[in-house]
Design an enzyme around this catalytic site. Structure first.
Site, PDB file in Angstrom:
ATOM      1  N   THR A 187       0.804  -1.216   0.000  1.00  0.00           N
ATOM      2  CA  THR A 187       0.000   0.000   0.000  1.00  0.00           C
ATOM      3  C   THR A 187       0.844   1.277   0.000  1.00  0.00           C
ATOM      4  O   THR A 187       1.819   1.362   0.719  1.00  0.00           O
ATOM      5  CB  THR A 187      -0.797   0.017   1.321  1.00  0.00           C
ATOM      6  OG1 THR A 187      -1.517  -1.178   1.400  1.00  0.00           O
ATOM      7  CG2 THR A 187      -1.689   1.232   1.422  1.00  0.00           C
ATOM      8  N   ARG A 215     -13.217  -8.743   0.328  1.00  0.00           N
ATOM      9  CA  ARG A 215     -12.355  -8.345   1.463  1.00  0.00           C
ATOM     10  C   ARG A 215     -11.856  -6.914   1.273  1.00  0.00           C
ATOM     11  O   ARG A 215     -11.401  -6.514   0.215  1.00  0.00           O
ATOM     12  CB  ARG A 215     -11.172  -9.304   1.562  1.00  0.00           C
ATOM     13  CG  ARG A 215     -10.188  -9.004   2.708  1.00  0.00           C
ATOM     14  CD  ARG A 215      -9.031  -8.149   2.266  1.00  0.00           C
ATOM     15  NE  ARG A 215      -8.029  -7.967   3.330  1.00  0.00           N
ATOM     16  CZ  ARG A 215      -7.050  -7.075   3.278  1.00  0.00           C
ATOM     17  NH1 ARG A 215      -6.919  -6.279   2.234  1.00  0.00           N
ATOM     18  NH2 ARG A 215      -6.187  -6.976   4.261  1.00  0.00           N
ATOM     19  N   VAL A 216     -11.917  -6.138   2.348  1.00  0.00           N
ATOM     20  CA  VAL A 216     -11.370  -4.779   2.346  1.00  0.00           C
ATOM     21  C   VAL A 216     -10.444  -4.668   3.548  1.00  0.00           C
ATOM     22  O   VAL A 216     -10.781  -5.123   4.642  1.00  0.00           O
ATOM     23  CB  VAL A 216     -12.509  -3.729   2.433  1.00  0.00           C
ATOM     24  CG1 VAL A 216     -11.942  -2.334   2.627  1.00  0.00           C
ATOM     25  CG2 VAL A 216     -13.389  -3.790   1.185  1.00  0.00           C
ATOM     26  N   GLY A 217      -9.285  -4.080   3.347  1.00  0.00           N
ATOM     27  CA  GLY A 217      -8.320  -3.925   4.435  1.00  0.00           C
ATOM     28  C   GLY A 217      -8.407  -2.562   5.090  1.00  0.00           C
ATOM     29  O   GLY A 217      -9.447  -1.899   5.079  1.00  0.00           O
ATOM     30  N   ASP A 218      -7.284  -2.147   5.649  1.00  0.00           N
ATOM     31  CA  ASP A 218      -7.238  -0.890   6.401  1.00  0.00           C
ATOM     32  C   ASP A 218      -7.182   0.361   5.518  1.00  0.00           C
ATOM     33  O   ASP A 218      -7.578   1.445   5.939  1.00  0.00           O
ATOM     34  CB  ASP A 218      -5.995  -0.878   7.291  1.00  0.00           C
ATOM     35  CG  ASP A 218      -4.711  -0.977   6.466  1.00  0.00           C
ATOM     36  OD1 ASP A 218      -4.624  -1.880   5.601  1.00  0.00           O
ATOM     37  OD2 ASP A 218      -3.806  -0.140   6.653  1.00  0.00           O
ATOM     38  N   THR A 238       0.838   0.626   6.353  1.00  0.00           N
ATOM     39  CA  THR A 238       0.992  -0.353   5.285  1.00  0.00           C
ATOM     40  C   THR A 238       1.153  -1.720   5.937  1.00  0.00           C
ATOM     41  O   THR A 238       1.493  -1.820   7.115  1.00  0.00           O
ATOM     42  CB  THR A 238       2.201   0.007   4.392  1.00  0.00           C
ATOM     43  OG1 THR A 238       2.303  -0.941   3.329  1.00  0.00           O
ATOM     44  CG2 THR A 238       3.508   0.002   5.165  1.00  0.00           C
ATOM     45  N   GLY A 239       0.896  -2.763   5.171  1.00  0.00           N
ATOM     46  CA  GLY A 239       1.016  -4.104   5.727  1.00  0.00           C
ATOM     47  C   GLY A 239      -0.335  -4.765   5.878  1.00  0.00           C
ATOM     48  O   GLY A 239      -1.294  -4.402   5.188  1.00  0.00           O
ATOM     49  N   GLY A 241      -3.715  -5.380   6.671  1.00  0.00           N
ATOM     50  CA  GLY A 241      -4.771  -4.455   7.065  1.00  0.00           C
ATOM     51  C   GLY A 241      -5.600  -4.910   8.251  1.00  0.00           C
ATOM     52  O   GLY A 241      -6.039  -4.097   9.071  1.00  0.00           O
TER      53      GLY A 241
HETATM   54  N1  GLY Z   1      -2.685  -2.616   3.793  1.00  0.00           N
HETATM   55  C1  GLY Z   1      -3.372  -3.096   2.682  1.00  0.00           C
HETATM   56  C2  GLY Z   1      -4.385  -4.103   2.979  1.00  0.00           C
HETATM   57  O1  GLY Z   1      -4.286  -4.832   3.946  1.00  0.00           O
HETATM   58  O2  GLY Z   1      -5.323  -4.206   2.226  1.00  0.00           O
END
Ligand code: GLY
Length: 325
Positions: A187, A215-218, A238-239, A241
């Protein structure tokens, strides 16, 4: 346009042509916070994204506001098909769909986000449009795509030949394991401070490779992938989420800075908050970069290998972060 030519011409004006035409230079909302005065613009971004950082930095030096500069900067990586973690060319979900997430936040505390959008490359610009053109903060999925088309974005196939090949290879085994420092970048979170001393930020990603559909992350979650308060500072993540969301990482860092921590201390505490919940050494990466209103910068990650980009005074540097492991 060839990549070299693009780089040579990557002033704010040229970059903005890649985004919906009205995105840059739109009228600001009513100023509710005092302008701090003249300050030296700077840009910080997760990972080694020299071109994106430099585009944003040059835009700031040419007088762009912090949010326009950040959106223009990340647009470079969103269009870069070699980057398999952001924008076009990003890794698909396990069913082969490329879905993108992004959010933006400005110095007034306004924000916008798009989640799980298909066929639109410049999702950071789209998140800015959600903020500026709608009464909402978040648009997701088909609604976000429909809004993009209404705004004049061109639909594109985001699955490139090479990301399709990689996905087909992955399917042979289908292991679903988050990888640490995938290709040494993930990210892009970017924070810009403009010549007025105002902060804005952007976070944009294709998310976890081969994620479950939906799926949606942070990254598009305000407070997790990005948060800023123009009176205090800002942070981006980043990383993995899921771990950032569980601790509302970027909001946590800004609130720790509000309580007096330096950006470095705040990033370290936010990473430790994640580590404390793990049994043993985690098999995932999370990293943060933060800045405060004094222009101090901090960064910290779970594992080594994370770096951030800093553009200031016409100079871009890539700086290794300290880490727990
Ligand atoms: N940091 C990106 C995600 O986990 O989607």
């Amino acid at each position: 346009m060839k990549r070299r030519t693009f780089l040579d011409q990557s002033s704010l004006g040229v970059t903005s042509l890649l985004i919906a035409p009205h995105v840059l230079g739109c009228a600001p909302k009513t100023e509710t916070q005092a302008v701090i005065g003249k300050s030296t613009p700077y840009v910080i971004s997760t990972w080694n994204v020299a071109q994106a950082n430099t585009i944003a930095g040059k835009a700031l030096e040419e007088g762009a506001n912090a949010l326009d500069a950040a959106v223009a900067g990340v647009a470079f990586e969103e269009a870069n098909i070699q980057n398999t973690t952001v924008g076009k060319g990003g890794a698909p979900d396990r069913d082969g769909n490329v879905t993108l997430d992004a959010c933006v936040m400005n110095h007034l505390g306004d924000c916008g986000a798009v989640l799980a959008v298909e066929n639109i490359t410049h999702v950071a610009a789209l998140a800015k449009d959600v903020m500026e053109q709608t009464p909402h903060v978040i648009l997701a999925g088909t609604g976000a795509r429909k809004f993009a088309l209404e705004q004049g974005y061109t639909p594109e196939d985001l699955l490139t030949d090479s990301s399709k090949k990689a996905w087909e290879k992955w399917k042979e085994k289908g292991n679903y394991q988050p990888e640490i420092n995938v290709e040494n970048h993930d990210t892009i979170g970017m924070l810009c401070c403009d010549a007025k001393g105002n902060l804005s930020g952007v976070c944009t990603t294709s998310g976890l490779a081969y994620k479950m559909q939906g799926r949606v992350g942070d990254s598009p979650i305000i407070g997790s992938g990005l948060y800023l308060d123009n009176e205090v500072g800002g942070a981006v993540a980043t990383g993995l989420g899921e771990e950032v969301i569980k601790t509302v990482g970027s909001f946590l860092i800004v609130e720790l800075m509000r309580q007096g921590r330096t950006p470095q201390q705040a990033c370290e505490e936010a990473v430790q908050r994640i580590i404390k919940k793990q049994k043993g050494k985690p098999d995932f990466q999370v990293a943060y970069v933060a800045t405060n209103k004094k222009g101090e910068i901090g960064a910290y990650s779970v594992h080594s290998g994370f770096s951030y980009s800093l553009y200031k005074n016409q100079n871009n540097q890539n700086i290794e972060s300290n880490s727990v492991f």
